[in-house]
Design a protein around this motif. Structure first.
Motif, PDB file in Angstrom:
ATOM      1  N   MET A 111      16.282  89.347 -42.957  1.00  0.00           N
ATOM      2  CA  MET A 111      16.996  89.886 -44.117  1.00  0.00           C
ATOM      3  C   MET A 111      16.270  89.628 -45.436  1.00  0.00           C
ATOM      4  O   MET A 111      16.632  90.189 -46.449  1.00  0.00           O
ATOM      5  N   GLN A 112      15.246  88.773 -45.398  1.00  0.00           N
ATOM      6  CA  GLN A 112      14.473  88.507 -46.615  1.00  0.00           C
ATOM      7  C   GLN A 112      13.336  89.516 -46.778  1.00  0.00           C
ATOM      8  O   GLN A 112      12.618  89.494 -47.765  1.00  0.00           O
ATOM      9  N   LEU A 113      13.165  90.398 -45.790  1.00  0.00           N
ATOM     10  CA  LEU A 113      12.062  91.361 -45.807  1.00  0.00           C
ATOM     11  C   LEU A 113      12.573  92.775 -46.073  1.00  0.00           C
ATOM     12  O   LEU A 113      13.704  93.100 -45.716  1.00  0.00           O
ATOM     13  N   ASP A 114      11.723  93.604 -46.690  1.00  0.00           N
ATOM     14  CA  ASP A 114      12.090  95.003 -46.926  1.00  0.00           C
ATOM     15  C   ASP A 114      12.105  95.776 -45.613  1.00  0.00           C
ATOM     16  O   ASP A 114      12.955  96.635 -45.397  1.00  0.00           O
ATOM     17  N   THR A 115      11.117  95.471 -44.755  1.00  0.00           N
ATOM     18  CA  THR A 115      11.062  96.111 -43.443  1.00  0.00           C
ATOM     19  C   THR A 115      10.628  95.076 -42.414  1.00  0.00           C
ATOM     20  O   THR A 115       9.953  94.110 -42.749  1.00  0.00           O
TER      21      THR A 115
END
Length: 161
Positions: free
Chosen positions: A122-126
């Motif tokens: 959830m901390q990443l864009d993809t």
């Protein structure tokens, strides 16, 4: 290069979910997550593996975790509400999921199993997950993956020291 659409891609398409297809060479037979991350030139934190477990009740659970990590089965059992979880045997992966080891996508399994995504996604864009075929990965927004799989976000891994 044209791609054969996998079941996972058809499901994403039918739900109008944006994704990218990433392919990699499978000639050397190295299909473990860390090898795949290296082949597609991505950090291991961005590439996630799909692990299928079975509880003592017989229920299956799917865990989506960073490729460099190991699933802590005790913590995973706790979040799933089971007393004990075991990885399903590799030979049973196709029977339960419709996919093979190294090509097991969390999207479009034979049945919708309770699914958990590691919180780091959830901390990443993809994030990148299997596209449903060895040599094919899908890059998509983790929230879209959560939506399409009905997954819960959890912390259940053992970090390697």
């Amino acid at each position: 290069m044209s791609h054969v659409k996998t079941n996972a891609m058809r499901i994403l398409d039918s739900n109008n979910i944006k994704y990218s297809i990433i392919t990699y060479d499978t000639k050397d037979k190295n299909i473990d997550g860390l090898s795949v991350a290296k082949k597609i030139n991505r950090k291991p934190e961005e590439v996630f593996k799909t692990l299928v477990t079975q509880g003592n009740t017989g229920q299956l659970y799917v865990f989506i975790i960073p490729v460099a990590e190991e699933l802590n089965l005790k913590k995973a059992a706790r979040v799933s509400g089971e007393k004990k979880l075991d990885m399903i045997p590799v030979k049973d992966i196709p029977k339960y999921t419709g996919y093979v080891r190294g090509g097991c996508s969390p999207i479009g399994m034979k049945k919708a199993y309770p699914t958990f995504i590691h919180e780091s996604a959830m901390q990443l864009d993809t994030i990148i997950v299997s596209g449903g075929k060895i040599g094919v990965q899908i890059e998509l927004n983790p929230r879209d993956l959560q939506l399409i799989t009905g997954a819960k976000i959890q912390k259940f891994i053992k970090l390697r020291e």
